[in-house]
Design a protein around this motif. Sequence first.
Motif, PDB file in Angstrom:
ATOM      1  N   ALA A   1      46.418 135.865 124.291  1.00  8.93           N
ATOM      2  CA  ALA A   1      47.822 135.445 124.190  1.00  8.93           C
ATOM      3  C   ALA A   1      48.146 135.005 122.765  1.00  8.93           C
ATOM      4  N   TYR A   2      47.207 134.300 122.145  1.00 10.38           N
ATOM      5  CA  TYR A   2      47.410 133.873 120.761  1.00 10.38           C
ATOM      6  C   TYR A   2      47.533 135.090 119.837  1.00 10.38           C
ATOM      7  N   ALA A   3      46.660 136.053 120.006  1.00 12.81           N
ATOM      8  CA  ALA A   3      46.678 137.252 119.161  1.00 12.81           C
ATOM      9  C   ALA A   3      47.981 138.035 119.306  1.00 12.81           C
ATOM     10  N   ALA A   4      48.625 137.905 120.441  1.00 10.02           N
ATOM     11  CA  ALA A   4      49.867 138.632 120.696  1.00 10.02           C
ATOM     12  C   ALA A   4      51.109 137.842 120.284  1.00 10.02           C
ATOM     13  N   ASN A   5      50.936 136.600 119.849  1.00 12.75           N
ATOM     14  CA  ASN A   5      52.068 135.721 119.567  1.00 12.75           C
ATOM     15  C   ASN A   5      52.140 135.416 118.067  1.00 12.75           C
ATOM     16  N   GLU A   6      52.933 136.185 117.365  1.00 11.30           N
ATOM     17  CA  GLU A   6      53.042 136.039 115.917  1.00 11.30           C
ATOM     18  C   GLU A   6      53.610 134.671 115.520  1.00 11.30           C
ATOM     19  N   MET A   7      54.518 134.143 116.317  1.00  8.60           N
ATOM     20  CA  MET A   7      55.089 132.836 115.999  1.00  8.60           C
ATOM     21  C   MET A   7      54.030 131.735 116.110  1.00  8.60           C
ATOM     22  N   ALA A   8      53.220 131.790 117.145  1.00  8.89           N
ATOM     23  CA  ALA A   8      52.154 130.801 117.299  1.00  8.89           C
ATOM     24  C   ALA A   8      51.160 130.922 116.153  1.00  8.89           C
ATOM     25  N   GLN A   9      50.834 132.135 115.755  1.00 11.35           N
ATOM     26  CA  GLN A   9      49.910 132.336 114.640  1.00 11.35           C
ATOM     27  C   GLN A   9      50.461 131.707 113.366  1.00 11.35           C
ATOM     28  N   ALA A  10      51.737 131.951 113.090  1.00 10.44           N
ATOM     29  CA  ALA A  10      52.345 131.400 111.874  1.00 10.44           C
ATOM     30  C   ALA A  10      52.359 129.875 111.917  1.00 10.44           C
ATOM     31  N   ALA A  11      52.682 129.314 113.068  1.00  9.93           N
ATOM     32  CA  ALA A  11      52.738 127.854 113.205  1.00  9.93           C
ATOM     33  C   ALA A  11      51.354 127.231 113.032  1.00  9.93           C
ATOM     34  N   VAL A  12      50.360 127.811 113.661  1.00  7.96           N
ATOM     35  CA  VAL A  12      48.999 127.284 113.571  1.00  7.96           C
ATOM     36  C   VAL A  12      48.481 127.392 112.134  1.00  7.96           C
ATOM     37  N   GLU A  13      48.686 128.531 111.520  1.00  5.30           N
ATOM     38  CA  GLU A  13      48.228 128.703 110.146  1.00  5.30           C
ATOM     39  C   GLU A  13      48.890 127.701 109.212  1.00  5.30           C
TER      40      GLU A  13
END
Length: 114
Positions: free
Chosen positions: A30-42
């Motif tokens: 799910a994380y790999a598919a969620n670009e917004m979550a990736q940007a926020a976490v990074e």
Amino acid sequence: MPRDPRAFLWDVQAAAKAIQNFLQGMDAEAYAANEMAQAAVERKFEIIGEALGQLARADAALAARIPDLAQIVAFRNQLIHGYATIRVHTVWTVAQDSLPALIATVATLLEELA
């Protein structure tokens, strides 16, 4: 006037807890598919690395009590400067495996400094 070293720890704590909140209920897929979550976490990892880098300059003795501080700062640098080579799985793994220990360490330090 120099910033209170505890402020850097508070920044780390807030960013780390935000990462946990962003990832709550997600698995690696799910994380790999969620670009917004990736940007926020990074972004929050960037804040953590920057805060710890500044802490090291402001209070080296306090910063030395944070395990793997150099690797955390290096991870921040990789996120910012090597953004094209970032692997989603790596960020996920760091969040799952390393972040809880950092949160615990920072909480202990903040309690001691209160």
